[in-house]
Design an enzyme around this catalytic site. Structure first.
Site, mmCIF file in Angstrom:
data_model
loop_
_atom_site.group_PDB
_atom_site.id
_atom_site.type_symbol
_atom_site.label_atom_id
_atom_site.label_comp_id
_atom_site.label_asym_id
_atom_site.label_seq_id
_atom_site.Cartn_x
_atom_site.Cartn_y
_atom_site.Cartn_z
ATOM 1 N N THR A 33 0.817 -1.216 0.000
ATOM 2 C CA THR A 33 0.000 0.000 0.000
ATOM 3 C C THR A 33 0.851 1.266 0.000
ATOM 4 O O THR A 33 0.503 2.271 -0.613
ATOM 5 C CB THR A 33 -0.934 -0.019 1.233
ATOM 6 N N SER A 92 1.841 -7.361 -0.729
ATOM 7 C CA SER A 92 2.522 -8.358 0.106
ATOM 8 C C SER A 92 1.864 -9.740 0.135
ATOM 9 O O SER A 92 2.543 -10.721 0.445
ATOM 10 C CB SER A 92 2.787 -7.822 1.503
ATOM 11 N N THR A 126 1.756 -4.386 4.259
ATOM 12 C CA THR A 126 1.629 -4.705 5.686
ATOM 13 C C THR A 126 1.073 -6.101 5.954
ATOM 14 O O THR A 126 1.255 -6.641 7.038
ATOM 15 C CB THR A 126 0.728 -3.666 6.395
ATOM 16 N N ASP A 127 0.382 -6.703 4.953
ATOM 17 C CA ASP A 127 -0.288 -7.987 5.225
ATOM 18 C C ASP A 127 0.692 -9.080 5.658
ATOM 19 O O ASP A 127 0.393 -9.879 6.547
ATOM 20 C CB ASP A 127 -1.058 -8.463 3.982
HETATM 21 N N1 ASP Z 1 -2.796 -5.469 1.056
HETATM 22 C C1 ASP Z 1 -1.687 -4.557 1.255
HETATM 23 C C2 ASP Z 1 -0.387 -5.318 1.147
HETATM 24 O O1 ASP Z 1 0.005 -5.970 2.084
HETATM 25 C C3 ASP Z 1 -1.801 -3.938 2.576
HETATM 26 C C4 ASP Z 1 -0.734 -2.930 2.887
HETATM 27 O O2 ASP Z 1 0.285 -2.830 2.283
HETATM 28 O O3 ASP Z 1 -0.964 -2.187 3.846
HETATM 29 O O4 ASP Z 1 0.253 -5.238 0.164
#
Ligand code: ASP
Length: 323
Positions: free
Chosen positions: A13, A55, A88-89
């Site tokens: 993200t 991710s 973040t995932d």
């Molecule tokens: N779905 C996103 C990822 O992990 C969430 C993020 O980056 O905050 O790529």
């Protein structure tokens, strides 16, 4: 004096934008690489972008690639710290993998964002700046891989994503952060007491992760045995217990020399051989189940993948999990 910071963008993200339909997605240009002028006052940056992936698309192959980039720069010298931007995932898995395996001697900080680059209240640039400041801090050395978001510094081993969308999602249940980032400085208030690290050349084993539940039987475990995996992690109940109907599956796996590691599905605390009833921790220990020492399921899986590159001896694997 400004430090030399290696900045590695991997996607997520923090590298995405929201389009007019409200969809958050990667574009052809990563907004984080559109000029780093606003960061140049903080550090001298060397920027790498080995891939640009959400991710959930990250696998151990990309984790290994990051490890090698960090180690190559370490060998070349002249780098004081590294920051990795990541979705973040699965951020905690990459951070923990690097914590366990990366041989680079400078501080490594992993960061991300909950809101994409053009959303109101976007936290990406802020977290990136905080992370560069932490990676530049001499106090960040020797604390293992760190995760920095929302003004907090966490260890890779303890941190987890706790909320689907809130910017304070990264927490270290039970232990808390080890430092904070303020306008004036980077302040560490705790130091981890131990750190484990293993040289790893490749990750090729298969490890499944499943969660226990009331009424669980052996069917999933038997199906997993048929999948020819090299190891299984179970998020067990409470202090480390399983329903009796699941035991046949556990026994079959162990009989086939497939290590079964348990963690707790409770998000804090550690598993122990406390209960003496059928399926209780004492019984599981007798069956040869390996108890993990406070990791969550996804991190125990990473650790088992790493352990299996070194040995398939159950006792040696159990020893690694006692750390
Ligand atoms: N779905 C996103 C990822 O992990 C969430 C993020 O980056 O905050 O790529």
């Amino acid at each position: 004096m400004k430090k030399n910071i290696l900045l590695i963008h991997t996607g997520g993200t923090i590298s995405m934008s929201e389009d007019t339909s409200g969809a958050v997605k990667p574009g052809t240009n990563n907004p984080l690489t559109q000029g780093t002028d606003h960061l140049s006052g903080l550090a001298d940056l060397v920027v790498e972008e080995p891939f640009n992936l959400p991710s959930p698309h990250i696998t151990p192959k990309e984790m290994m690639e990051l490890k090698y980039i960090l180690e190559d720069y370490d060998k070349k010298g002249n780098i004081d710290g590294a920051v990795i931007t990541h979705g973040t995932d699965t951020l905690e898995e990459t951070a923990y993998f690097l914590d366990l395996t990366c041989q680079a001697s400078f501080p490594v900080v992993v960061t991300g964002a909950m809101r994409s680059s053009n959303e109101i209240g976007s936290d990406g640039l802020y977290n990136l700046i905080s992370s560069i400041r932490v990676a530049s801090s001499p106090d960040a050395k020797g604390k293992g891989v760190l995760v920095v978001l929302n003004d907090e510094i966490h260890t890779a081993v303890n941190v987890t994503k706790t909320h689907t969308s809130n910017i304070s999602t990264f927490q270290s249940p039970q232990y808390g952060p080890i430092g904070i980032v303020t306008k004036r400085g980077v302040l560490f208030h705790h130091t981890p007491t131990k750190h484990e690290n293993y040289p790893v050349l490749d990750i090729s084993k298969k490890v499944s992760l499943i969660k226990a539940y009331a009424g669980m039987d052996s069917s999933i475990l038997k199906a997993i045995l048929g999948l020819k995996v090299d190891g299984v992690v179970i998020e067990a109940l409470g202090q480390g217990n399983l329903p009796p109907a699941a035991l046949e599956g556990v026994k079959d796996l162990i009989k086939n020399n497939i290590p079964v590691v348990i963690v707790s599905r409770s998000f804090a605390g550690i598993v122990q051989d406390v209960y003496g009833y059928e399926g209780g921790g004492k019984h599981l220990k007798e069956l040869g189940v390996i108890f993990s020492n406070g990791l969550n399921g996804q991190k125990a899986r990473i650790k088992l993948l790493v352990a299996l590159t070194k040995t398939d001896n159950m006792d040696e694997i159990a020893e690694m999990f006692m750390f």
